[in-house]
Design an enzyme around this catalytic site. Structure first.
Site, PDB file in Angstrom:
ATOM      1  N   GLU A   1       4.871   0.736  -8.516  1.00 47.32           N
ATOM      2  CA  GLU A   1       4.172   1.819  -7.760  1.00 47.32           C
ATOM      3  C   GLU A   1       3.758   1.220  -6.619  1.00 47.32           C
ATOM      4  O   GLU A   1       3.037   0.149  -6.343  1.00 47.32           O
ATOM      5  CB  GLU A   1       2.920   2.364  -8.732  1.00 47.32           C
ATOM      6  CG  GLU A   1       2.024   3.325  -7.892  1.00 47.32           C
ATOM      7  CD  GLU A   1       0.623   2.801  -7.446  1.00 47.32           C
ATOM      8  OE1 GLU A   1      -0.032   3.749  -7.261  1.00 47.32           O
ATOM      9  OE2 GLU A   1       0.498   1.637  -7.127  1.00 47.32           O
TER      10      GLU A   1
ATOM     11  N   HIS B   1      -2.387   0.647   0.604  1.00 50.52           N
ATOM     12  CA  HIS B   1      -3.688   1.476  -0.044  1.00 50.52           C
ATOM     13  C   HIS B   1      -4.864   1.483   0.822  1.00 50.52           C
ATOM     14  O   HIS B   1      -5.369   2.651   0.907  1.00 50.52           O
ATOM     15  CB  HIS B   1      -3.695   0.701  -1.239  1.00 50.52           C
ATOM     16  CG  HIS B   1      -4.727   1.368  -2.481  1.00 50.52           C
ATOM     17  ND1 HIS B   1      -6.027   1.502  -2.081  1.00 50.52           N
ATOM     18  CD2 HIS B   1      -4.548   2.014  -3.481  1.00 50.52           C
ATOM     19  CE1 HIS B   1      -6.693   2.114  -3.099  1.00 50.52           C
ATOM     20  NE2 HIS B   1      -5.687   2.460  -3.807  1.00 50.52           N
TER      21      HIS B   1
ATOM     22  N   ASP C   1       3.124   6.498  -4.594  1.00 49.29           N
ATOM     23  CA  ASP C   1       2.004   7.201  -4.502  1.00 49.29           C
ATOM     24  C   ASP C   1       1.747   7.686  -3.255  1.00 49.29           C
ATOM     25  O   ASP C   1       1.344   6.952  -2.348  1.00 49.29           O
ATOM     26  CB  ASP C   1       0.899   6.314  -4.892  1.00 49.29           C
ATOM     27  CG  ASP C   1      -0.420   6.649  -5.318  1.00 49.29           C
ATOM     28  OD1 ASP C   1      -0.474   8.022  -5.404  1.00 49.29           O
ATOM     29  OD2 ASP C   1      -1.463   5.837  -5.748  1.00 49.29           O
TER      30      ASP C   1
ATOM     31  N   HIS D   1       1.107  -2.180 -10.545  1.00 45.98           N
ATOM     32  CA  HIS D   1       0.242  -1.190  -9.647  1.00 45.98           C
ATOM     33  C   HIS D   1      -0.004  -1.490  -8.397  1.00 45.98           C
ATOM     34  O   HIS D   1      -0.109  -3.008  -8.091  1.00 45.98           O
ATOM     35  CB  HIS D   1      -1.036  -1.126 -10.413  1.00 45.98           C
ATOM     36  CG  HIS D   1      -2.250  -0.210  -9.591  1.00 45.98           C
ATOM     37  ND1 HIS D   1      -3.257  -0.646  -9.278  1.00 45.98           N
ATOM     38  CD2 HIS D   1      -1.956   0.959  -8.935  1.00 45.98           C
ATOM     39  CE1 HIS D   1      -4.149  -0.071  -8.443  1.00 45.98           C
ATOM     40  NE2 HIS D   1      -3.206   1.274  -8.353  1.00 45.98           N
TER      41      HIS D   1
ATOM     42  N   ASP E   1       2.294   2.764  -2.410  1.00 48.02           N
ATOM     43  CA  ASP E   1       1.330   3.575  -1.784  1.00 48.02           C
ATOM     44  C   ASP E   1       1.908   4.070  -0.338  1.00 48.02           C
ATOM     45  O   ASP E   1       2.242   2.977   0.447  1.00 48.02           O
ATOM     46  CB  ASP E   1      -0.088   3.266  -1.507  1.00 48.02           C
ATOM     47  CG  ASP E   1      -0.946   2.829  -2.900  1.00 48.02           C
ATOM     48  OD1 ASP E   1      -1.300   3.790  -3.580  1.00 48.02           O
ATOM     49  OD2 ASP E   1      -1.080   1.615  -2.982  1.00 48.02           O
TER      50      ASP E   1
END
Length: 274
Positions: free
Chosen positions: A25, A41, A85, A5, A27
């Site tokens: 993942e 993020h 994301d 993540h 962002d």
């Protein structure tokens, strides 16, 4: 699939792979005009994590291309899925189409290199809310217009905002999407979350003839007890800040004969038939 993540800095990629992730993942932050700028993020983010790691998006794609290209010195065989994301909630919904166009040009330029790259990872487009569905339309339109419609076979769709599953189905129907769909369910690791919606998603996934959910994953799991709970329910994937903890849980007697890590030979768009 074990998704590392918030892997937003280039130097974090190997770190999460070394912990056992086979997917990452990251962002994507856009400017006000819908142009993808950086992997970032921002604050707030998960408890215990640094929220400000970042990289220039195109440089990140250049690096991850090498990591997922066989015979490249940076190649890591285990990395088979990239989850983008898309932080569309930070820009006007009117710019979602422009954002889709931009990402659909940067991926061919920097990841697939317009057919000259052997980078092989599957790509999951994480859309925060159904109101941003024009991103998907633009992405597909642009790949077609650029002459790279075949890359759609490597790209899946996922709505991450914990919205009503029937509402998501309706939007997918509008877009004409009946395959290559994942469904996320979760919350930041700082809080607890029940399983009602997760169970509903799994039930729909397992319903014969239902084509709007092929895979289901839970996020962001850091406690082994919650990982076990999700595995018992039958998730296809887990997103975690701690992939090594997921690996340890998978080795436990209860799960060792039921689950294994996905490889490149496992199609992420097909429902698992155990």
């Amino acid at each position: 699939w074990i998704m590392g993540h918030m892997v937003n800095a280039i130097e974090q990629v190997d770190k999460f792979l070394n912990l056992g992730a086979n997917a990452i993942e990251f962002d994507i932050d856009f400017d006000k005009d819908g142009i993808a700028q950086i992997t970032h993020h921002g604050i707030p983010c998960d408890c215990g994590r640094k929220c400000t790691k970042k990289a220039i998006f195109t440089e990140y794609l250049d690096n991850i291309r090498q990591v997922t290209t066989p015979d490249d010195p940076k190649f890591r065989e285990q990395l088979v899925l990239l989850a983008l994301d898309l932080k569309l909630q930070r820009i006007s919904s009117a710019k979602a189409y422009r954002a889709g166009e931009d990402v659909a040009k940067k991926l061919p330029d920097h990841y697939w290199q317009r057919g000259n790259s052997r980078a092989r990872a599957y790509i999951l487009l994480n859309i925060p809310l159904v109101e941003d569905y024009e991103f998907i339309r633009a992405f597909k339109d642009t790949l077609k217009n650029e002459g790279y419609e075949s890359y759609n076979d490597k790209v899946g769709i996922n709505f991450t905002g914990n919205e009503d599953l029937d509402k998501i189905r309706d939007v997918l129907e509008i877009l004409g999407i009946h395959k290559q769909v994942w469904q996320a369910d979760g919350i930041t690791s700082c809080f607890a979350r029940g399983t009602e919606r997760l169970k509903e998603a799994l039930e729909k996934r397992d319903t014969p003839g239902y084509n709007y959910i092929n895979k289901v994953y839970a996020w962001t799991l850091v406690r082994k007890s919650i990982m076990r709970r999700s595995l018992r329910l039958g998730v296809d994937g887990v997103m975690s800040n701690n992939p090594d903890r997921v690996i340890k849980v998978l080795k436990e007697k209860e799960f060792a004969d039921k689950f294994r890590l996905a490889t490149y030979n496992d199609n992420p768009w097909e429902k698992f038939r155990g």
